[in-house]
Design an enzyme around this catalytic site. Structure first.
Site, PDB file in Angstrom:
ATOM      1  N   ASN A  96       0.891  -1.298  -0.166  1.00 40.69           N
ATOM      2  CA  ASN A  96      -0.014   0.089  -0.134  1.00 40.69           C
ATOM      3  C   ASN A  96       0.888   1.215  -0.014  1.00 40.69           C
ATOM      4  OD1 ASN A  96      -2.516   1.579   0.896  1.00 40.69           O
ATOM      5  ND2 ASN A  96      -0.988   2.159   2.491  1.00 40.69           N
ATOM      6  N   LYS A 135       1.818   3.789 -11.419  1.00 42.42           N
ATOM      7  CA  LYS A 135       0.904   2.908 -10.996  1.00 42.42           C
ATOM      8  C   LYS A 135       0.588   1.776 -12.392  1.00 42.42           C
ATOM      9  CE  LYS A 135       0.171   4.092  -6.778  1.00 42.42           C
ATOM     10  NZ  LYS A 135       0.514   2.967  -5.748  1.00 42.42           N
ATOM     11  N   TYR A 174       0.381  14.674 -12.805  1.00 35.75           N
ATOM     12  CA  TYR A 174       0.790  13.263 -12.147  1.00 35.75           C
ATOM     13  C   TYR A 174       1.691  12.433 -13.087  1.00 35.75           C
ATOM     14  CZ  TYR A 174      -2.569  15.046  -8.498  1.00 35.75           C
ATOM     15  OH  TYR A 174      -3.147  15.765  -7.669  1.00 35.75           O
TER      16      TYR A 174
END
Length: 282
Positions: free
Chosen positions: A111, A191, A184
């Protein structure tokens, strides 16, 4: 004409009643001293698991650990480990202390992550690239590599925390309400790479009894999330609210449970439909 059907054991159906019982299971959640990770580790503790609380700040880890112990049905004391996941020796110490304390590892939730917002014009863009990929991707590879031998022994599972930003670029609508010009780019790339890692490892580890999945949240109300962003998504998202750590934790628990024992290599989007309104929302 009668159909030829297999007589599946009814006990397998009855077992679904206990699918959220994690008593006897050991769960390690990186970045569990705050935010979504804190929500995940609390829910696992409530469901009976032995948990590891880890992060980079002693005080935050200890605070969450105390709360986690109170939530545990048997008041099980969590393991507290302060670690910088960009350092191999810290990762190895984290896994070794987990095994030394609990004797096994059943669930690994990757996480921990960051999401800085430099754009391609920023003179430090490659420094930020290194930082994001070190934490959001390389640390996941190192942690998983170190933990896999123990997960194979328990037919364990891995859940990687991804993002809707891995599926499409973050919308200009979100960028436009930020106090300064942001991008981003590094976060989206990291990701997206994490999603591919999830799929590759699902193929590699499936035959060894280890399932690997990802969860992709969008805007989730955690400390530091801009109020303007929360307000925007509350007004526009189909469910008229943003996510909470518990929403994400429930998805993680599902993927770790026996209800998901035939699910691997998947990316579960948990965003309340935000991506329909703002593609690439994080």
């Amino acid at each position: 004409m009668a159909l030829n059907t297999k007589d599946f054991p009814i006990d397998d159906y009855l077992a679904v009643k206990n699918s959220r019982n994690f008593t006897g299971k050991v769960v390690l959640v990186t970045g569990s001293s705050s935010g979504i990770g804190e929500g995940i580790v609390k829910l696992f503790s409530i469901l009976g698991a032995k948990v590891v609380v880890t992060g980079r700040k002693d005080a935050e880890i200890h605070k969450v650990a105390q709360e986690v112990q109170q939530l545990s049905p048997d008041k099980l004391k969590p393991l507290e480990v302060t670690a910088d996941l960009t350092k191999r020796e810290d990762v190895e110490r984290l896994i070794n202390e987990t095994i030394k304390t609990f004797g096994q590892l059943d669930v690994l939730v990757n996480n921990a992550g960051i999401y800085p917002t430099s754009d391609i014009h920023d003179k430090n863009i490659t420094d930020e690239f290194d930082q994001v990929f070190n934490i959001d991707l390389r640390a996941v590879v190192q942690t998983t590599h170190t933990a896999v031998p123990y997960l194979e022994k328990t037919n364990g599972t891995i859940i990687d925390m991804s993002s809707c930003a891995a599926l499409s670029p973050i919308s200009n609508l979100i960028i436009s309400i930020q106090p300064k010009s942001v991008s981003y780019v590094n976060y989206c790339m990291a990701k997206a790479a994490l999603n591919m890692l999830t799929e590759v490892l699902a193929l590699e580890l499936g035959p060894k009894g280890v399932r690997v999945n990802a969860v992709s949240p969008a805007v989730t109300e955690v400390e530091g999330m801009p109020k303007t962003l929360i307000d925007l998504m509350t007004k526009t998202a189909p469910l008229r609210r943003v996510g909470e750590p518990l929403d994400i934790a429930k998805a993680v628990v599902f993927l770790a449970s026996t209800d998901a024992q035939y699910i691997t290599g998947e990316n579960l989007v948990v965003d309340g439909g935000q991506h329909f309104v703002v593609p690439g929302s994080v």
